[in-house]
Scaffold this motif. Structure first.
Motif, mmCIF file in Angstrom:
data_model
loop_
_atom_site.group_PDB
_atom_site.id
_atom_site.type_symbol
_atom_site.label_atom_id
_atom_site.label_comp_id
_atom_site.label_asym_id
_atom_site.label_seq_id
_atom_site.Cartn_x
_atom_site.Cartn_y
_atom_site.Cartn_z
ATOM 1 N N GLU A 107 0.827 -1.215 0.000
ATOM 2 C CA GLU A 107 0.000 0.000 0.000
ATOM 3 C C GLU A 107 0.856 1.256 0.000
ATOM 4 N N GLN A 110 2.370 1.584 -3.313
ATOM 5 C CA GLN A 110 1.334 1.554 -4.349
ATOM 6 C C GLN A 110 1.727 0.646 -5.507
ATOM 7 N N LEU A 132 -6.890 1.417 -3.031
ATOM 8 C CA LEU A 132 -6.105 1.761 -4.217
ATOM 9 C C LEU A 132 -6.889 1.432 -5.485
ATOM 10 N N PRO A 220 -4.109 6.126 -5.773
ATOM 11 C CA PRO A 220 -5.133 6.155 -4.725
ATOM 12 C C PRO A 220 -6.531 6.001 -5.335
#
Lengths: 474, 474
Positions: A107, A110, A132, A220
Motif C-alpha cells: 500500500e 502503491q 487503491l 489512490p
C-alpha cells in the motif's frame, strides 16, 4: 520451424500438469479455440494449464526439446485473433488462467504483484480493498487477464492520464523460449543494465516470452468524479478544448472522448432508455471526466473551466452530470456506440492512431478520400482524441446489400484508410495489436527497416519460432 | 566478427563525408579517444562526422559491406567508457556532433524534434525561447548530447517527477546495422504494431542502432520554485517524508535528494564559500524542490506540509530558501559532494538502484556488511532516494594508503556492494549504463536468463556485431 508434438511429449506434459492442467478433450477445449469475435476457429493438440511459473518453465523446456509450438492465452478476449491456434491441430494452447493469484500488495509503495491469469475486474476489486485503484479499464474487463493486458499493451479509456499498460508495468516475470525464467519483477525506477526486456515483452503478443506475473503501479482510489457532456463544432475545436482543460486541470483530467452526432443518433435509435444530454443537437460532442480526491471540488473546477470555454465561444453547450447516475448515463451513451452501430448494419472497423495534432485533420479528410473512391460510403470516427486514437468505422452506402458490398470493396476501402494513416505517420494498430488479423497487412504496409528489425528481434529471442507462431510477424 | 577497414573503405568514407566529416589525424582525434573520466584510452582508424541522417546511413552501408566496426559518440561525457573505441586502432569513431539542429518545435503539442548531436544545454535554451522546458538535466549538460542521452537512457535530478529519458522520448529516428533508417519520429501515444523499437533503442548504448534524432516531450517553463533543506534522523524517515510530500504536493514535487551529514561535512571542509543551512547538524538531510506556475504559491504549500511534518516529529528542523540565490546555494552543496569527496581521497563509486522501499534498508545494512569484511572501511550513500537510486561511495579505512588499499581490496569490496544490491532485486547500474566499465561485471553477476535474452536481441539486430563492439554485452 515448429513440429507436431509426439505422443511421448503429450504424455510427459500430462504427467507434469496432472488432470487439472492438461486436456485434449475437444469439448473442454472448444470455448478456447474460437476467438472472442468469432472470426478465428483453431484446433489444438492439447490445452495446457500450468498452475505455477515453474510449471510454465517446465512446459516450455519439454516443448523446446521437440520444437513444439505454444500459443499462450489469457481471457481469450483479444480483438485480433492473437490467442487462437491455427487450424492444423498441432499447436499447444497454453492457458495462464489457473495462475490467478495476487501475490503481494504494498500500500505504501502503491504496487501489486499479480499473476498472469488474474482477471482485470477481480484485480480492480482486490486493490480497492486496500484503498487503491488500478487505473486501466476496458470493455472486456470481466474476462481480460493481466498477462494478456501486458502482452498486448492494452489501452482503454484512461490512457490520457495514466498511459497504456506499458506505463503501468513496474516489473515483469516471464518464461523465455529456452525455458528460462526472466525475473524482472523488482520495481526499479532506474535500471540501465542494457535493453529493457520488460518493455520488449509489453505488447509482444506472446511471441517473445510467456508473461507469468507482473508488478503493477496503483494510484489512490478516486473518491470523486465530475463528468460533462459538451456540444461543439468540430474535432479541431475539441482538441483546443482538450489542451485548455489539460493545462488547467492537469492530473485530474482522466477521460476525453470524442463522439460525432451520428454515433449518438444511432445510440438513441437502437439502445433502450437512452436520451440526448443536450437539445438541440451539435455536430460533435466531447465526454469529459475528472477524477480525484474527495475534497477536490472537481465539479466546481470543471464548471469554471467550461464556463470560460463557453464565454470564449469555444464550445456550444454543456451539461454537467448532477450525480453518479447521470455520469453513468453519459458513459453508457459512449459505451453503446459499437452495439448501436452493429444494429445499423455491417461496417469496417479500424483501430488507428496518428499524432494527436493530426487527428482532427484525419477525421476531416478521410471521409472525402473514401467517398471519392467509393461514392456513398460513410465514415464515423469516435474515441480517444487525446491519445490520437480513434475507432474509425466505415459503413457501406445506404440502400446497398451491406455484406455483399463489404465483401467486394471492404479490403480496398480499408487499405485506403490505412494508407492515409501511414501518410500522417500513424499506426495501423493503435491498441488492439496485430495478431492474425493484421499480420499480412503489417508485412505489406510497414517500412522494410522496421519489419527487418522486428524479425531480427524475434529470430534472436525465439530462433525456432515456437512462441505463438503465425502471429504478429511470423 | 568485425574486421579492420580497408584503405579503399577509408577512401570511400572520405569521399562521402568530405573534409569536415572525415579525419584520420591523430591530434584532431585525440580529445575524442579518451573518455571523460580519463580511464579509457582508445585508438581509431578514422573519425567520421556525418552531417545528415542520409550520410549516417551511407556510412553504415559502406561499413557493413566490409564488416567494419563503428563506435558512436555524442558529447563524450559518459561515465562507463561506452563511447571510447578499443585500443586496436581498427574501429571507426562515428561522431554525431555535426548533426545538431533543432528540426521542429510544436508549442501547442509541447514536442520538439531534435538531432542527436545537439548539446543538452543548448536544447534547454532553445525550448525556453518558446516558453517551454525540457525536464531532464544533469551535471554534464554542457557537453552531453541528445543522442547520447537517449542511447544511455539518462537520468539526473528531475527523474522523480518526469522520469528518465525513456519517459521523455516520444519518437526516435535511427540507423540500423543494415544501413536502413528506422523512422519512428511520429509522436504516437498509442501504437501496438509489435515490439517497441523506440524503447529498445533507449539505453542500448549504440549497440543496436545509431540514434540520429528524437522527438522529445516538453513541459511548460517553470515560473516558480520552492526549495527546502531539511534535517532528519534517517533514510527511513526521509522515505516517509517523501511519500507524504508526494501525496500532498504531487506534480509540483520535482526533486528529493538525500544527503548524509558526512557528505555535507566534506563539502563544508573542501568547497569555498559554503555554509551549513542548519545549526546544529542532523544525521541526514533532504533537499526538496517544488516547481510550478508563477501563481502556485509553492513556498506556502511547502511550508504548510513541512510544518505539519515538524509537528508530528517526522523531521528535526527545516529551512526554506528565501530567494533564488539561497536555492542555488542549497543545490551547490548537493552538487559539490563528488568534488569534496575527491579532495578527501580516493573512493569506490557505485551507481546502484534497488526498489524504493528497500533503499533505507540497503543504506542501513550495507556499511555493516562492508565493515565486517573490511574493518575500518567507510560507506556513504547520497542521491535520488525517490528513484531508489543512490550513489554509494566506499572509502578506504582512515590512515591507510588509499590508492594501495583500493588496488588490493577495491574489487572485492565492490563485489560485496553489487551482490547486496542484487539480493534486494536491484541493478548494478542505475543510470550510468554498462559500457566497458561494467561489461564483465554484468556478464558475471546478471542472471543467465537475462544475459541470454540480451545476447539474443543483439545477435538478432546486429548479427555481425558492428555497432559498438566490446560494450554492454558484446
Amino acid at each position: 520451424m515448429p513440429r507436431p508434438p509426439s505422443p511421448q511429449l503429450l504424455d510427459r506434459l500430462q504427467a507434469l500438469l496432472g488432470d487439472k492442467g492438461f486436456s485434449d478433450d475437444a469439448d473442454a477445449m472448444a470455448p478456447w479455440l474460437t476467438d472472442w469475435r468469432g472470426k478465428y476457429h483453431g484446433r489444438a493438440a492439447a490445452m495446457l494449464s500450468p498452475a505455477t511459473t515453474g510449471e510454465v518453465a517446465a512446459v516450455v523446456r519439454l516443448c523446446a526439446q521437440e520444437d513444439a509450438a505454444l500459443v499462450p492465452q489469457g481471457g481469450n478476449s483479444g480483438m485480433v485473433g492473437g490467442a487462437t491456434p491455427d487450424s492444423s491441430g498441432t499447436q499447444l494452447l497454453l492457458s495462464l488462467r489457473r495462475m490467478n493469484r495476487l501475490r503481494a500488495i504494498d500500500e505504501q509503495a502503491q504496487l501489486a504483484v499479480v499473476e498472469a491469469g488474474m482477471i482485470l475486474e477481480n484485480f480492480h476489486h482486490a486493490v480497492l480493498d486496500h484503498g487503491l485503484r488500478f487505473p486501466l479499464t476496458l470493455g472486456g474487463k470481466g474476462s481480460a487477464t493481466i498477462g494478456g493486458l501486458v502482452s498486448t499493451n492494452a489501452g482503454g479509456t484512461q490512457v490520457l492520464r495514466h498511459g497504456t499498460m506499458r506505463a503501468l508495468v513496474a516489473g515483469v516475470e516471464a518464461v523465455l523460449p529456452d525455458g528460462s525464467v526472466f525475473d524482472g519483477l523488482a520495481p526499479l525506477k532506474k535500471d540501465n543494465r542494457g535493453y529493457d526486456l520488460k518493455q520488449l515483452l509489453c505488447g509482444a503478443e506472446g511471441t517473445l516470452g510467456i508473461v507469468t506475473a507482473a508488478c503493477l503501479r496503483l494510484v489512490p482510489a478516486a473518491a470523486a468524479r465530475a463528468t460533462a457532456w459538451i456540444g461543439l463544432a468540430s474535432p479541431d475545436v475539441a482538441l483546443q478544448l482538450l489542451r485548455r482543460l489539460d493545462a488547467a486541470l492537469g492530473p485530474s483530467l482522466e477521460g476525453f472522448e470524442l463522439i460525432p452526432h451520428r454515433c449518438l443518433d444511432a445510440v438513441l435509435r437502437h439502445i433502450p432508455q437512452t436520451r440526448a444530454p443536450l437539445d438541440p443537437p451539435h455536430p460533435w460532442y466531447a465526454l469529459v471526466e475528472l477524477a480525484g480526491e474527495a475534497d477536490d471540488d472537481l465539479d466546481a473546477r470543471l464548471e469554471t473551466e467550461l464556463a470560460a470555454a463557453f464565454e470564449s465561444a469555444l464550445i456550444g453547450d454543456v451539461v454537467l452530470a448532477k450525480n453518479e447516475a447521470e455520469s453513468d448515463a453519459f458513459w453508457r451513451l459512449r459505451d453503446s456506440i459499437s452495439e448501436a452501430e452493429r444494429a445499423d448494419g455491417p461496417a469496417l472497423q479500424h483501430d488507428v492512431s496518428v499524432p494527436v495534432d493530426l487527428m482532427p485533420r484525419f477525421i476531416a479528410e478521410n471521409p472525402g478520400r473514401l467517398a471519392a473512391a467509393f461514392p456513398g460510403i460513410r465514415a464515423l470516427s469516435f474515441g480517444h482524441l487525446g491519445d490520437g486514437n480513434v475507432h474509425h468505422h466505415v459503413q457501406p452506402p445506404e440502400g446497398v446489400d451491406g455484406a455483399a458490398w463489404l465483401a467486394a470493396h471492404g479490403e480496398d476501402a480499408s487499405r485506403l484508410v490505412y494508407r492515409h494513416v501511414l501518410e500522417l505517420g500513424g499506426s495501423i494498430s493503435a491498441e488492439h495489436g496485430i495478431g492474425q488479423l493484421k499480420r499480412d497487412l503489417l508485412a505489406e504496409l510497414d517500412s522494410p527497416a522496421r519489419l527487418a528489425a522486428l524479425r531480427g528481434v524475434k529470430a534472436g529471442l525465439d530462433p525456432a519460432g515456437l512462441f505463438n507462431p503465425g502471429k504478429l510477424i511470423g
